[in-house]
Design an enzyme around this catalytic site. Structure first.
Site, PDB file in Angstrom:
ATOM      1  CG  PHE A 270      19.757  40.219  37.471  1.00  0.00           C
ATOM      2  CD1 PHE A 270      21.124  40.098  37.611  1.00  0.00           C
ATOM      3  CD2 PHE A 270      19.159  41.410  37.835  1.00  0.00           C
ATOM      4  CE1 PHE A 270      21.884  41.141  38.114  1.00  0.00           C
ATOM      5  CE2 PHE A 270      19.911  42.459  38.330  1.00  0.00           C
ATOM      6  CZ  PHE A 270      21.278  42.327  38.463  1.00  0.00           C
TER       7      PHE A 270
ATOM      8  CB  THR B 131      34.255  42.657  33.393  1.00  0.00           C
ATOM      9  OG1 THR B 131      35.041  41.864  32.511  1.00  0.00           O
ATOM     10  CG2 THR B 131      34.357  44.112  32.988  1.00  0.00           C
TER      11      THR B 131
ATOM     12  CD  GLU C 169      23.466  32.013  34.317  1.00  0.00           C
ATOM     13  OE1 GLU C 169      22.660  32.172  35.243  1.00  0.00           O
ATOM     14  OE2 GLU C 169      23.450  32.698  33.272  1.00  0.00           O
TER      15      GLU C 169
ATOM     16  N   GLY D 275      25.219  43.911  31.624  1.00  0.00           N
ATOM     17  CA  GLY D 275      26.025  44.303  32.774  1.00  0.00           C
ATOM     18  C   GLY D 275      27.364  43.606  32.920  1.00  0.00           C
TER      19      GLY D 275
ATOM     20  CE  LYS E 254      35.491  25.320  32.228  1.00  0.00           C
ATOM     21  NZ  LYS E 254      35.517  23.924  32.735  1.00  0.00           N
ATOM     22  N   GLY E 255      31.924  30.259  30.659  1.00  0.00           N
ATOM     23  CA  GLY E 255      31.070  31.302  31.228  1.00  0.00           C
ATOM     24  C   GLY E 255      31.061  31.280  32.744  1.00  0.00           C
TER      25      GLY E 255
END
Lengths: 707, 327
Positions: A232, A602, A673, A459, A669-670
C-alpha cells in the site's frame, strides 16, 4: 492454438501457492547461522540520548551484539557529512517517539526481545509538538511549500460567484498496516557480498539504497522479494530499520533477521499524513462552476520533507476557467510519512468531492447532474485532449446499478424506523503512468515461455497480468508461461507504485513477445518453414533449445500530446441509525475507467480492495496520538480499526474496458489508486443525503454523526 | 528472560492449593488477555497455573437456575441450546464480543477477569494508576473517547470491556467462588468494583480464590430482550456504549425489567433507577425515554467521551424499542 482457446481471464497464477502456504515471504527464509535483531525505540519525542546503558543487554543470554550510535557499525555514506538527518545509529538526536535507537542481536528472537527491554536510555528532553492542527495555528511553526502554487484565470474567483461555498476538511493520520509485518533478512558476507530478503515494492530501489549507504557496487547486492504481504505504499522506500539490519549483519558477520512489531508498524514505516484542506467553490445559478480554490496543508516530519499530490485533481477534473491551488507541508515531531494507496489524491478527493456535493446541494441539483454538467472535454490544466475518458458512460452504468433513481435530493427523505438511507457518489482520478522497464523472454523448445523482470507484486497480481498479456500475444497456454519477479538480478524495472506496473512492465512484455514472434518467424523462413509455424517446431528444426530476447520499453511522444488519466466512479448506499449514529455501507457500485482490462479477475480484486480500504478511510481508520507524550494510543489492530467482513457489503465492480489508444500497446491504464481515490467522499456524501449532516472530518464515527 | 513457572492441574482443589502457595501466581485459561498483558510487560506472574483441564465446563439447569462452569468457553455458552432458549440475552451479548476465534478459546471466568483496554494501561511508558498505582491517569486529560461516564474516580476512568458481564449483571447472576476453606456465593453485580482509590483492583475476587461457576436464575425475560452494542465497526471492536435490556410484558405492562450498560463504567452498570421507573408502566416510547433520562443521573464526560452522554440514553431507548418489537 486456435484463437478460441485463448483465455480472457485466469486465476491468480500464484494463488495456490499463497493459499497453501508455499509462497515464501521474506521472514520465512532460513539461513545457516541466522540471528535475530530486535529494535529498541526512543520513549521521548524530541531531544538527545545522553547515555545508553547496554551492559545488561549484552550480558543477557544469547546476545551477540547491541548496535547503536555508540559503536556506529560501518556504513560508508553515514560516515560522511551531509545526507539524511536521521542516520540510524549515527546520531544521538531523537526526532520522534518510537525512533529506533539501538538493535539487540541474539541467537533467538525471544532472547533478543528480552534483551532489548534491558537497554536503558537516558535523554535530554526538548520541547516538541506532534499536533498538526496546533502547528498550523502557530505563527512561528514552519510551513514549507509542498508544490508550486497554481493559478488559471482569476484567483479565488469563487468569492464573487452567484453561489459560493468555502469549507474546511480534516483527515487524520492513517497507517498502511498490511498484514505482513515489515523487516528484512540481511546476509553480509566476506568481500562485501550482500544478500537480502526484503519486503519491498522495488527490489532495484532497495539494491540502490543499500549500495549508496554502504558504498559498494549494486552488483554485489542481491535483493529477493518474490512475495509481499501487502504494501500500500509503505514499502516504496528502504527504511532506516532495513539499513540497520544490513549494518548489524556486516557488524557481526552473520545473517540477521528483523521483523518489527505491530506497534512499531505505526512509527517506523510511514503513514498517510494528516491533512487540513480548504475548498472554495463558486458557480452560477445554472450550475456551471466559475471558481475552484483548493488550499491544502499536509503533515511532514522535522527531519525529512514529504509531499504528495493533494491538490492535483482540482486543476483539471472539472470544467472551470478560474482555478487556483496551494499546498504546504508542516513539520511536526513524528516519523516521516510515505505514500499510502491513492496517496495525496485520495486526501484531496475527499475534500474536493465532498465540496462538489455540497455545491450541488446549494444549487438544489442532483450531484450527478452537477458533475456531468461540469465534466470537461479537454484537460484545461495541460491544455491537451484526454487520451481516453469515459466518465459519462461510467456515471450512467453506476447510477443504474446502485438505483440512483431511488435517491431523493432532499436529505433525510428515506427513513425506515430508526434507519435513514442515503446515496452518494464521487469520482476518483489518478495519473495513468508509464515508466521504463526491461523484460527478458526465453522461449523454449518444450513449449514454455519464461519471462523475467525485476518488478514486484505487492498483491495486485503482477505475474497474472503479465502472463495474460503474453498468453494473448504468443497463444501459449497460461500454464506454460512463467513470470519471474522480485529478484534484483533480473532485467530492471521500476518500483511498484503509482499504478504503473501493468502499463510499464506489461509494455515490455508486449515488446518482448513481439520480438520473439518475429525471431521465430524469421527462423522459420530461414529454415524453409511456413512463417506462421509453431515455435516448438521451429526451435526443434533449428536444434535450438531456446531463444532469448531482452527488451527495454518506454513511452514515446504520445505522452506529450495527450493528458492521460485513469478514472473511477464510486456509488454507495448507506444506512445511518438516527439514535446511535452508526453508519453502515449497504451497497457499493464502483466503475473503473482505466482502458483495457488485461486481467479481469485480479482487476476486480483491486477494486474490491480499494472499496474496503475506502470504507476504512471513510468510517473507521484514525491513528491517535496523545500529543502530551507524542505517542500513539491505538497502535494495535484491536484499537486501530480497519473494516472487518461485517462492515463490507457486496461490492459490484464494473469496468468500461475500452482501450486507451495512446497509453501503451495494451491500451491499459493503471487502477490500483483509483480503486480507493474518492471513495471516502462518496460515503460522506451518502451520509449527508441520509441525514442532512455534513461531516468534514474523517473518519465518520458514531460520535460525529450524533454530534 | 522473565522466567515463570508453568503448572498444570486438573482439579479445582489442587488449583486452589497451588494458588495458596504463591500469591503472585495467576490462573491461565483461554489466555486471550493474560498472554497479551505478559507480552506487553503489563504483568509478569511468577507462576502460571493452567486450569484448562479442570472439569468446570458444565452448562446445565439445576432447579430454577442455570449453572455455567467457569471454564465453559464463550462460544460453548453462546451456542448452547439451553442458553439460547432460556437466557438468550446472554447468548446475544457473548456473540457481540471479540471475534469468533477469541470466543472459541476465551472462558466465562476469563471474560470476567479481563482487564480494561485503556491504551494508557497497556503502554508501560505512560502513566496509569491501574497498572502502577500513584503514577497518574493518562486518560483523564488525554484520549478518553472510550472511557467511563459513570462511577469514575480521580484515579481512574477506565471501563470494563466485557459484553457478557453486562448481560450477567442484568440477569441477576450469582458467582460461586472457592478457596481452600470452602465456597462463597456473591451477586454478580458485586463481583466487579468501581475504581475508587484502588483502581488496580478490578473486582472482589480474593487472591486465594478461584471462580467456580455462575448461577443464573431462569426468568421470564427470554421473550422481550435485546443486547445493543454501539461500536466503531460491526465486529471485533469494544463498545462505545452497550445496553442489555429485557423485560416481561403483561398486556403491554412491564412486570419485570432488567437494564444494564457496558462501556460506561469500571464495572457493568446496572440501571436500577430506570428499572424501578419502568416496572408497572406501559412499554411505550415516552416511558423508555424517561427511563433513559433517569439512567443518566450523575453521568459525567471527560472531553472526548462527552458524546456518550447523548449516545448512552439513545442506546437505552433503542435497546428497549428493539426488545419490545421482538414480541
Amino acid at each position: 492454438m486456435e484463437k478460441r482457446m485463448l483465455k480472457e481471464d485466469t486465476d491468480r497464477v500464484d494463488g495456490i501457492l499463497k493459499v497453501t502456504g508455499r509462497a515464501k515471504y521474506f521472514a520465512e527464509y532460513e539461513l545457516p547461522g541466522l540471528t535475530y535483531g530486535v529494535l529498541v525505540t526512543s520513549t521521548i519525542t524530541k531531544g538527545k540520548i545522553t547515555a545508553l546503558d547496554t551492559k545488561a543487554a549484552e550480558n543477557a543470554p544469547g546476545v551477540i551484539a547491541v548496535v547503536s550510535h555508540l559503536n556506529k557499525p560501518s556504513a560508508a555514506a553515514y560516515e560522511q557529512e551531509g545526507g539524511p538527518q536521521m542516520k540510524i545509529f549515527y546520531t544521538d538526536k531523537i526526532f520522534y517517539n518510537g525512533q529506533p535507537i539501538a538493535m539487540v542481536v541474539a541467537n533467538t528472537f525471544e532472547r533478543a526481545t528480552h534483551a532489548a527491554s534491558l537497554v536503558k536510555a537516558t535523554y535530554a528532553k526538548e520541547e516538541f509538538n506532534t499536533d498538526f492542527a496546533k502547528a498550523l495555528k502557530d505563527p512561528k511553526a514552519k510551513k514549507l511549500q509542498g508544490q508550486a502554487d497554481y493559478k488559471r484565470g482569476i484567483e479565488n474567483a469563487y468569492k464573487t460567484a452567484e453561489v459560493k461555498l468555502e469549507e474546511r476538511y480534516f483527515l487524520p493520520i492513517e497507517t498502511h498496516n498490511p498484514m505482513e509485518l515489515h523487516g528484512m533478512i540481511a546476509d553480509w558476507r566476506p568481500n562485501n557480498q550482500v544478500t537480502v530478503y526484503a519486503k519491498t515494492q522495488g527490489v532495484k530501489s532497495t539494491q540502490g539504497t543499500i549500495a549508496n549507504v554502504f558504498k559498494i557496487p549494486p552488483e554485489n547486492i542481491q535483493v529477493n522479494s518474490e512475495f509481499v504481504g501487502g504494501g500500500f505504499g509503505m514499502a516504496l522506500r528502504t527504511w532506516p530499520l532495513e539499513i540497520a539490519t544490513v549494518m548489524a549483519s556486516k557488524h557481526i558477520g552473520k545473517p540477521v533477521k528483523v521483523v518489527i512489531t505491530r506497534a512499531q508498524m505505526f512509527t517506523m514505516v510511514g503513514n498517510r499524513p494528516a491533512a487540513i484542506q480548504t475548498i472554495g467553490l463558486g458557480a452560477d445559478k445554472d450550475g456551471k462552476l466559475t471558481g475552484i480554490t483548493h488550499r491544502a496543508y499536509g503533515e511532514t516530519s522535522t527531519y525529512e520533507n514529504f509531499t504528495e499530490g493533494v491538490v492535483n485533481m482540482a486543476k483539471f477534473m472539472y470544467q472551470c476557467d478560474n482555478v487556483n491551488t496551494s499546498y504546504a507541508i508542516v513539520p511536526v515531531d513524528l516519523g516521516v510519512p510515505i505514500w499510502m494507496r491513492g496517496p495525496g489524491e485520495a486526501t484531496g478527493a475527499f475534500a474536493l468531492e465532498s465540496a462538489i456535493d455540497e455545491m450541488a446541494h446549494a444549487l438544489d441539483m442532483d450531484p450527478l447532474d452537477f458533475r456531468i454538467k461540469n465534466d470537461p472535454e479537454t484537460d484545461q490544466q495541460k491544455n491537451k485532449p484526454f487520451s481516453s475518458k469515459n466518465i459519462k458512460e461510467a456515471y450512467k452504468i453506476g447510477a443504474e446499478k446502485i438505483g440512483w433513481s431511488n435517491r431523493k435530493n432532499k436529505p433525510g427523505s428515506l427513513v425506515e424506523g430508526q434507519w435513514q438511507t442515503g446515496y452518494g457518489v464521487s469520482v476518483g482520478v489518478f495519473n495513468a503512468n508509464r515508466g521504463k522497464a526491461s523484460v527478458k523472454g526465453i522461449l523454449k523448445a518444450d513449449g514454455s515461455l519464461l519471462l523475467q523482470s525485476a518488478t514486484s507484486d505487492i498483491g495486485p497480481g503482477t505475474g497474472t497480468g503479465m502472463t495474460l498479456i503474453a498468453h494473448k500475444l504468443m497463444k501459449i497456454p497460461v500454464d506454460k508461461i512463467t513470470f519471474e519477479l522480485g529478484d534484483s538480478s533480473l532485467p530492471p524495472a521500476p518500483s511498484q507504485g503509482g499504478s504503473a506496473t501493468l502499463s510499464t512492465v506489461g509494455s515490455a512484455v508486449n515488446d518482448v513477445c513481439e520480438a520473439l514472434k518475429s525471431t521465430i518467424s524469421e527462423l522459420a523462413i530461414h529454415s524453409g518453414m511456413d512463417p506462421t509455424a509453431n515455435f516448438v517446431e521451429v526451435l526443434k528444426k533449428n536444434n535450438l533449445p531456446a531463444i532469448e530476447v531482452t527488451k527495454e520499453s518506454h513511452s514515446g511522444k504520445e505522452r506529450d500530446n495527450y493528458s492521460m488519466y485513469s478514472f473511477s466512479i464510486h456509488f454507495v448506499q448507506v444506512k445511518v441509525h438516527a439514535l446511535t449514529g452508526v453508519v453502515k455501507v449497504s451497497k457499493i457500485v464502483s466503475v473503473g475507467d482505466s482502458g483495457t482490462i488485461v486481467s479481469p479477475k485480479t482487476a476486480r480484486s483491486q477494486m474490491l480492495g480499494g472499496a474496503v480500504g475506502g470504507i476504512g478511510m471513510a468510517l473507521t481508520e484514525e491513528a491517535v496520538i496523545d500529543h502530551r507524550y507524542g505517542r500513539y494510543i491505538n497502535n494495535n489492530f484491536a484499537d486501530y480499526h480497519v473494516p472487518v467482513n461485517a462492515d463490507v457489503p457486496e461490492i459490484d465492480v464494473n469496468f468500461i474496458n475500452k482501450p486507451d489508444p495512446y497509453i501503451n500497446p495494451m491500451g491499459a491504464k493503471g487502477m490500483g489508486e483509483i480503486a480507493l481515490i474518492g471513495f471516502s467522499a462518496a460515503v460522506a456524501n451518502a451520509v449527508f443525503n441520509a441525514t442532512g449532516k455534513r461531516i468534514r472530518s474523517l473518519p465518520i464515527t458514531p460520535d460525529k454523526v450524533l454530534g | 528472560m522473565i522466567n515463570f513457572q508453568y503448572l498444570r492441574t486438573s482439579s479445582a482443589k489442587s488449583a486452589i492449593a497451588l494458588l495458596l502457595k504463591d500469591k503472585n501466581a495467576k490462573f491461565l485459561a483461554g489466555g486471550t488477555n493474560l498472554i497479551d498483558l505478559m507480552k506487553r510487560g503489563v504483568t509478569a506472574p511468577e507462576k502460571l497455573i493452567d486450569i484448562n483441564h479442570v472439569p468446570l465446563k458444565q452448562i446445565e439447569q439445576v432447579g430454577s437456575k442455570i449453572h455455567i462452569g467457569a471454564l465453559a468457553t464463550n462460544t460453548a455458552v453462546a451456542e448452547h441450546a439451553l442458553i439460547k432458549e432460556k437466557l438468550p440475552l446472554l447468548s446475544w451479548a457473548l456473540q457481540a464480543g471479540a471475534s469468533a476465534q477469541l470466543r472459541n478459546v476465551a472462558t466465562v471466568g476469563g471474560n470476567m477477569m479481563q482487564r480494561t483496554r485503556c491504551g494508557y494501561f497497556y503502554d508501560t511508558e505512560m502513566p496509569c494508576n491501574k497498572r502502577q498505582p500513584g503514577s497518574g491517569c493518562g486518560a483523564m486529560e488525554g484520549f478518553n473517547r472510550m472511557h467511563a461516564i459513570f462511577g469514575t474516580s480521580e484515579k481512574c476512568i477506565a471501563v470494563h470491556p466485557s459484553d457478557m458481564c453486562v448481560a450477567l449483571a442484568a440477569l441477576d447472576a450469582e458467582v460461586v467462588l472457592a478457596n481452600h476453606k470452602g465456597e462463597r456465593k456473591i451477586a454478580f453485580r458485586d463481583f466487579h468494583r468501581l475504581a475508587g482509590d484502588t483502581p488496580q483492583l478490578d473486582n472482589n475476587l480474593k487472591t486465594d480464590e478461584m471462580i467456580i461457576r455462575l448461577e443464573i436464575p431462569v426468568s421470564n425475560l427470554a421473550k422481550n430482550y435485546h443486547y445493543l452494542k454501539v461500536r466503531d465497526r460491526a465486529s471485533y471492536a469494544f463498545a462505545l456504549v452497550s445496553v442489555a435490556a429485557a423485560f416481561e410484558l403483561n398486556n403491554n405492562k412491564i412486570t419485570d425489567v432488567r437494564l444494564a450498560m457496558g462501556g460506561v463504567a469500571h464495572k457493568p452498570w446496572r440501571l436500577t433507577a430506570s428499572e424501578d421507573f419502568l416496572k408497572g408502566k406501559e412499554a411505550s416510547l415516552s416511558n423508555f425515554e424517561k427511563a433513559a433520562e433517569l439512567a443518566m443521573k450523575g453521568a459525567k464526560g471527560f472531553g472526548e467521551n462527552n458524546f456518550k452522554l447523548k449516545l448512552a440514553p439513545n442506546t437505552i431507548i433503542e435497546a428497549l424499542n428493539l426488545a419490545k418489537s421482538k414480541a
